[in-house]
Structures are given as C-alpha cells and as structure tokens.
Design an enzyme around this catalytic site. Structure first.
Site, PDB file in Angstrom:
ATOM      1  N   GLU A   1      -3.685   2.830   6.990  1.00 44.78           N
ATOM      2  CA  GLU A   1      -3.711   2.654   5.523  1.00 44.78           C
ATOM      3  C   GLU A   1      -4.405   3.886   4.906  1.00 44.78           C
ATOM      4  O   GLU A   1      -3.989   4.387   3.875  1.00 44.78           O
ATOM      5  CB  GLU A   1      -4.473   1.377   5.145  1.00 44.78           C
TER       6      GLU A   1
ATOM      7  N   SER B   1     -10.280  -0.433   4.324  1.00 43.53           N
ATOM      8  CA  SER B   1      -9.494  -0.789   5.517  1.00 43.53           C
ATOM      9  C   SER B   1      -8.846   0.455   6.108  1.00 43.53           C
ATOM     10  O   SER B   1      -8.219   1.237   5.398  1.00 43.53           O
ATOM     11  CB  SER B   1      -8.397  -1.785   5.149  1.00 43.53           C
TER      12      SER B   1
ATOM     13  N   ARG C   1       0.829  -1.224   0.000  1.00 41.68           N
ATOM     14  CA  ARG C   1       0.000   0.000   0.000  1.00 41.68           C
ATOM     15  C   ARG C   1       0.859   1.269   0.000  1.00 41.68           C
ATOM     16  O   ARG C   1       0.525   2.265   0.644  1.00 41.68           O
ATOM     17  CB  ARG C   1      -0.943   0.025   1.216  1.00 41.68           C
TER      18      ARG C   1
END
Ligand SMILES: Cc1cc2nc3c(=O)[nH]c(=O)nc-3n(C[C@H](O)[C@H](O)[C@H](O)COP(=O)(O)OP(=O)(O)OC[C@H]3O[C@@H](n4cnc5c(N)ncnc54)[C@H](O)[C@@H]3O)c2cc1C
Length: 305
Positions: free
Chosen positions: A298, A228, A178
C-alpha cells in the site's frame, strides 16, 4: 546533472536543495532529495513542468509523505511538494440538503474533516484521523472500513506532464481500493470537489469521535510510521496474515512490525529505510511461504538504493 538553480529562478514558490527526506515523511527515514519545489500557484506548476520537459527530467509529486518510504540513497529527480500550498476551501454551491466544496490538494485532510465537523456536514467522518493532504488522499483513495474518499468526490482537477489541465468526474477517475487508475505518477492533483450532506453538528462529531477512538485503539500512533504497509487481500486482513506468519514484533535495528497492529512497521528510533525495506521483504516472503498469498504494497517506495 540538470541545473536546479534554474528552477529557483523561474518559480515563485520555495525551492530547496539536498533536503533530508526523513524530515518530510512520517516514517522518518530516507536520504537527501536533490531539489524540492513547493509551487505557489498553477503558474509555478506549469513553469516547473516546462523546465522538466526541457531538461528531460522525471519528477515525483508528494503531499505530507505519510504513505511514502524514501530509500537511503535519496531522490535525484526533482520533487514537487503540495503540502503547505494549494490549501484553499471554497463553497461551490448549496441547496437544502447538499453543500459542495472545492478543496485544494495541499489542504490537510484533518482540517477538511474539522471544517465538516464545525459546519455540520456529513460524508468525511470515515476519513477522521487519516494524516496527509487532500491530494494524497485522492491519489490513494484513502479510507477506513467505514468508507473512502471516493464516496464523496464529485470531480478531481489535475495537471498532466504535458501541461494539460483535466477535470474528471468520479467515475472517469477509476477509483479502486487505495488506487486511482486515471492518475499517473506525473499527474499533479490540484483540487477536488466534494459533495457533503447537511446534517446535525452533534451527529457528525459523534461519528468522528467513534472513528478516532477505533484508530487510537488499533494503530500505534505514538511511533513514526507510514500507516498500513500492505493492502488487505480480498476477504482477509494483511495484519492477520503477517501475524500468523510470525511477524508481530519482528525487528531489524530501529524498525519493527508493531505489536499493536502487525500491518504497521514503526520507527522506534534511528531506523534507516534499509531496515524498513528488509522487514517489508521478510513479511512478503513469510506470508507467501505460509499461505501462498502474495502481499501487495500500500505504501509507495521511491528513491535510490
Ligand atoms: C499513522 C498513520 C495512519 C494512517 N491511516 C490511514 C488510514 O486509516 N487509511 C488510509 O487510507 N491511509 C492511512 N494512512 C496512509 C496515508 O496517511 C494516506 O495514504 C494519505 O492519504 C497520504 O497522503 P499524503 O499527503 O501524505 O501523501 P504522500 O504520502 O505524500 O503521497 C502518497 C502518494 O500520493 C501521491 N501524491 C500526493 N499528493 C499528490 C498530488 N497533489 N498530486 C499527485 N500525486 C500526489 C504521491 O506521489 C504518492 O504516490 C495512514 C498513515 C499514517 C502515518
């Protein structure tokens, strides 16, 4: 305070003032953005960057806002929005087994997945069901347990704050979990080239359907969210840590840790960014207390308190 009207006079694209960010983010929270620019072409981007430099303005780039939480105080700096623009797809080359396409940063990822499905191209299936733009997916190296965007990226083209355009190959971009090391917060991704394998249309559809089924069963897609909230620490899922720390279903006013997927915070109605951020802090604290693991975000959080 810089003169945002000047931006309006120098670019061809839309320039909006005092834009409620809750309408531009999937979590549907956040205050007003003082100035939002949707560039029509690269020339608009160069003019915008030049204006930002002359006015000593930092700016922020957004796509669809599906991984973004904007604080209730809004955003004082200008925002460059890449959704609804830079959305072309073109074939770069083709041989017996591979088709290379260039996609604009504003192209919705879902449309790219659809394009691949319709043309029997394999490689994008793991990204099925991920909302947002292609540019956002590059910056976040979006993906699922089945694979990430970087698996199929060949090159990325982006414009730096200096006005320099760079095209780097996958290795040089420094993709990670990510993240993409080579991009700074002022880099503007404009396009990317993807390598896709020619395959059987039915086989591609089948894989996409399987990924979508998994997502609809495991994610609370009926409420606004940012996906998320935390990255998964190595060897353990963030949702599991949050769950064990007692966060499942914990609520602050309209915001709640989802019962279906504890790493999602959902907006059950009229949540403010403050409610979401309070839950995020509580999640970090409780997990740290219980397991000594420090959860990492995230989602990207921007704006004034
Ligand atoms: C219901 C739901 C499910 C999700 N599922 C997944 C999933 O399975 N896997 C996954 O990885 N993510 C998932 N996400 C998160 C999100 O969809 C992805 O991170 C997506 O790639 C973000 O794209 P965006 O255009 O919305 O980016 P934004 O949220 O607008 O921005 C995200 C980051 O990218 C930067 N950015 C965006 N566009 C550009 C550009 N053109 N140039 C430079 N910087 C840019 C922004 O500055 C910001 O730092 C989910 C989100 C939701 C709401």
């Amino acid at each position: 305070m810089p003169d945002f009207n000047e931006v309006k006079s120098i670019v061809k694209g839309d320039v909006l003032f005092d834009v409620p960010m809750k309408e531009y983010t999937s979590m549907q929270v956040g205050g007003l953005c003082a100035c939002m620019v949707t560039p029509r072409d690269e020339d608009d981007i160069f003019k915008f960057i030049d204006w930002a430099k002359r006015n000593e303005q930092r700016y922020f780039v957004i796509g669809s806002g599906t991984n973004l939480i904007v604080r209730d105080g809004g955003i004082k700096n200008p925002v460059l929005r890449m959704k609804g623009t830079f959305d072309s797809v073109e074939v770069v080359s083709e041989d017996e087994s591979v088709l290379r396409i260039r996609a604009g940063a504003g192209k919705p990822l879902a449309e790219l997945v659809k394009y691949c499905e319709e043309n029997g191209l394999s490689g994008m299936e793991p990204l099925a069901g991920i909302p947002g733009t292609t540019g956002g997916a590059i910056v976040m190296n979006a993906g699922t347990g089945h694979g990430t965007l970087s698996d199929i990226v060949e090159t990325v083209t982006f414009i730096e704050r200096t006005g320099k355009t760079r095209t780097l190959n996958k290795k040089a971009m420094g993709f990670g979990y990510r993240t993409c090391k080579e991009l700074s917060s002022s880099s503007i991704v404009v396009s990317a080239v993807f390598n896709l394998r020619k395959s059987d249309k039915a086989a591609v559809s089948k894989k996409i359907a399987a990924v979508l089924k998994e997502k609809t069963q495991s994610q609370p897609l009926n409420y606004p969210s940012s996906g998320s909230i935390f990255k998964n620490p190595s060897r353990i899922k963030a949702w599991k840590l949050l769950d064990e720390a007692g966060m499942r279903g914990v609520r602050v006013r309209g915001a709640k840790y989802s019962e279906l997927h504890t790493n999602f915070i959902v907006n059950t109605g009229n949540a403010r960014a403050e409610d979401v951020l309070t839950l995020i802090d509580a999640g970090i604290e409780k997990v740290k207390e219980k397991t000594k693991v420090k959860l990492e975000l995230e989602v990207v959080i921007i704006g004034e308190q």
